[in-house]
Design a protein around this motif. Structure first.
Motif, PDB file in Angstrom:
ATOM      1  N   LYS A 178      29.905  51.152  39.858  1.00  0.00           N
ATOM      2  CA  LYS A 178      31.218  51.804  39.994  1.00  0.00           C
ATOM      3  C   LYS A 178      31.766  52.294  38.659  1.00  0.00           C
ATOM      4  O   LYS A 178      32.305  53.400  38.570  1.00  0.00           O
ATOM      5  CB  LYS A 178      32.203  50.814  40.622  1.00  0.00           C
ATOM      6  N   LEU A 179      31.660  51.468  37.629  1.00  0.00           N
ATOM      7  CA  LEU A 179      32.289  51.787  36.350  1.00  0.00           C
ATOM      8  C   LEU A 179      31.331  52.381  35.328  1.00  0.00           C
ATOM      9  O   LEU A 179      31.760  52.877  34.288  1.00  0.00           O
ATOM     10  CB  LEU A 179      32.964  50.543  35.766  1.00  0.00           C
ATOM     11  N   GLY A 180      30.031  52.284  35.608  1.00  0.00           N
ATOM     12  CA  GLY A 180      29.058  52.876  34.708  1.00  0.00           C
ATOM     13  C   GLY A 180      28.868  52.122  33.408  1.00  0.00           C
ATOM     14  O   GLY A 180      28.386  52.690  32.425  1.00  0.00           O
ATOM     15  N   VAL A 181      29.258  50.831  33.387  1.00  0.00           N
ATOM     16  CA  VAL A 181      29.058  50.012  32.184  1.00  0.00           C
ATOM     17  C   VAL A 181      28.402  48.694  32.583  1.00  0.00           C
ATOM     18  O   VAL A 181      28.565  48.225  33.713  1.00  0.00           O
ATOM     19  CB  VAL A 181      30.387  49.710  31.451  1.00  0.00           C
ATOM     20  N   VAL A 182      27.668  48.129  31.653  1.00  0.00           N
ATOM     21  CA  VAL A 182      27.117  46.792  31.840  1.00  0.00           C
ATOM     22  C   VAL A 182      28.115  45.810  31.242  1.00  0.00           C
ATOM     23  O   VAL A 182      28.383  45.861  30.034  1.00  0.00           O
ATOM     24  CB  VAL A 182      25.750  46.637  31.152  1.00  0.00           C
ATOM     25  N   LEU A 193      41.683  56.848  37.838  1.00  0.00           N
ATOM     26  CA  LEU A 193      40.621  57.088  36.859  1.00  0.00           C
ATOM     27  C   LEU A 193      40.965  56.537  35.480  1.00  0.00           C
ATOM     28  O   LEU A 193      40.089  56.047  34.763  1.00  0.00           O
ATOM     29  CB  LEU A 193      40.321  58.592  36.772  1.00  0.00           C
ATOM     30  N   ASP A 194      42.240  56.612  35.095  1.00  0.00           N
ATOM     31  CA  ASP A 194      42.638  56.073  33.789  1.00  0.00           C
ATOM     32  C   ASP A 194      42.517  54.550  33.763  1.00  0.00           C
ATOM     33  O   ASP A 194      42.044  53.968  32.780  1.00  0.00           O
ATOM     34  CB  ASP A 194      44.072  56.499  33.455  1.00  0.00           C
ATOM     35  N   HIS A 220      37.218  47.574  44.296  1.00  0.00           N
ATOM     36  CA  HIS A 220      38.420  48.385  44.362  1.00  0.00           C
ATOM     37  C   HIS A 220      39.506  47.844  43.439  1.00  0.00           C
ATOM     38  O   HIS A 220      40.403  48.605  43.057  1.00  0.00           O
ATOM     39  CB  HIS A 220      38.908  48.461  45.810  1.00  0.00           C
ATOM     40  N   ILE A 221      39.428  46.570  43.113  1.00  0.00           N
ATOM     41  CA  ILE A 221      40.337  46.035  42.095  1.00  0.00           C
ATOM     42  C   ILE A 221      39.559  45.097  41.171  1.00  0.00           C
ATOM     43  O   ILE A 221      38.518  44.543  41.549  1.00  0.00           O
ATOM     44  CB  ILE A 221      41.561  45.301  42.686  1.00  0.00           C
ATOM     45  N   LEU A 222      40.075  44.963  39.969  1.00  0.00           N
ATOM     46  CA  LEU A 222      39.538  44.047  38.960  1.00  0.00           C
ATOM     47  C   LEU A 222      40.654  43.126  38.536  1.00  0.00           C
ATOM     48  O   LEU A 222      41.776  43.575  38.264  1.00  0.00           O
ATOM     49  CB  LEU A 222      39.031  44.837  37.747  1.00  0.00           C
ATOM     50  N   GLN A 223      40.369  41.820  38.490  1.00  0.00           N
ATOM     51  CA  GLN A 223      41.357  40.845  38.047  1.00  0.00           C
ATOM     52  C   GLN A 223      40.905  40.197  36.743  1.00  0.00           C
ATOM     53  O   GLN A 223      39.773  39.719  36.655  1.00  0.00           O
ATOM     54  CB  GLN A 223      41.554  39.739  39.084  1.00  0.00           C
ATOM     55  N   LEU A 224      41.783  40.187  35.768  1.00  0.00           N
ATOM     56  CA  LEU A 224      41.549  39.509  34.498  1.00  0.00           C
ATOM     57  C   LEU A 224      42.762  38.630  34.207  1.00  0.00           C
ATOM     58  O   LEU A 224      43.898  39.035  34.464  1.00  0.00           O
ATOM     59  CB  LEU A 224      41.352  40.518  33.363  1.00  0.00           C
ATOM     60  N   ALA A 244      36.688  49.556  32.371  1.00  0.00           N
ATOM     61  CA  ALA A 244      35.308  49.634  31.891  1.00  0.00           C
ATOM     62  C   ALA A 244      35.226  49.261  30.411  1.00  0.00           C
ATOM     63  O   ALA A 244      34.314  48.531  29.985  1.00  0.00           O
ATOM     64  CB  ALA A 244      34.766  51.050  32.113  1.00  0.00           C
ATOM     65  N   GLN A 245      36.183  49.737  29.635  1.00  0.00           N
ATOM     66  CA  GLN A 245      36.214  49.420  28.200  1.00  0.00           C
ATOM     67  C   GLN A 245      36.383  47.920  27.968  1.00  0.00           C
ATOM     68  O   GLN A 245      35.715  47.327  27.104  1.00  0.00           O
ATOM     69  CB  GLN A 245      37.345  50.197  27.534  1.00  0.00           C
TER      70      GLN A 245
END
Length: 209
Positions: free
Chosen positions: A123-127, A91-92, A73-77, A98-99
């Motif tokens: 969830k994001l559709g990317v590897v 969605l944005d 539900h969240i991503l931390q960088l 994902a990018q």
């Protein structure tokens, strides 16, 4: 005798870690919540200037038998100076996240990332590209079991990394994240990049995935 025996190092236990001074966490003034497209684009511009990020995700806990999580539900960088907490219900924000995770040439370092990777793909559709499992680095350097962020901070900085159980089991799917949630989430990623730098891996492109 074939080759030299690898020296094995003990992982600090809970009692030893409890005696250490606390790790200086990243404050709210250095944590950015990303919940709109404009915020996501600004985060993208800042993050892509760095060669490596601390990386983690959080998902709403599941408590029922057989209940499946729809996280993360969240991503931390994080960089060594700043952390960004992306809310993935937008969605944005999800598209920018994902990018970033699919971007080659930037290391995404963290602890216990196997489950995070699977959930991101779903969830994001990317590897995700360039993932570095820091536990693997410690094993290669002679530590006998997974360090985790607490063990790594104790070994490298002689400090105690504080994790709030209340925050850990909170609802990460909420549209509104509390200050304690932001501090908890951001510092998992921040500690990971601090460990990465302390291990001397800044100029390394070595990844496990």
């Amino acid at each position: 005798m074939i080759g030299a025996m690898r020296t094995l190092h003990a992982t600090p236990d809970k009692d030893a870690i409890a005696l250490l001074a606390p790790f200086e966490r990243l404050g709210l003034e250095h944590i950015t919540l990303v919940s709109t497209q404009a915020q996501a684009c600004a985060a993208f511009d800042s993050l892509t200037k760095a060669p490596a990020w601390g990386f983690d995700t959080e998902s709403k806990p599941t408590f029922k038998v057989g209940e499946l999580s729809d996280g993360p539900h969240i991503l931390q960088l994080a960089t060594p100076e700043q952390a960004w907490v992306f809310q993935l219900h937008d969605l944005d924000c999800r598209a920018v996240a994902a990018q970033l995770l699919a971007m080659p040439g930037i290391v995404k370092a963290g602890f216990g990332l196997g489950d995070d990777r699977k959930r991101i793909i779903h969830k994001l559709g990317v590897v995700p590209v360039g993932i570095l499992e820091l536990n693997t680095v410690f094993r290669e350097r002679g530590y006998r079991k997974d360090m985790g962020v607490k063990g790594a901070v104790a070994v490298l900085f002689n400090q105690r990394f504080i994790k709030s159980k209340k925050a850990a089991t909170s609802n990460w799917a909420n549209a509104y994240l509390t200050e304690s949630q932001l501090v908890y989430a951001a510092n998992d990623a921040y500690a990971a990049i601090r460990v990465y730098v302390a291990l001397g891996l800044v100029d390394s492109a070595t990844t496990t995935v």
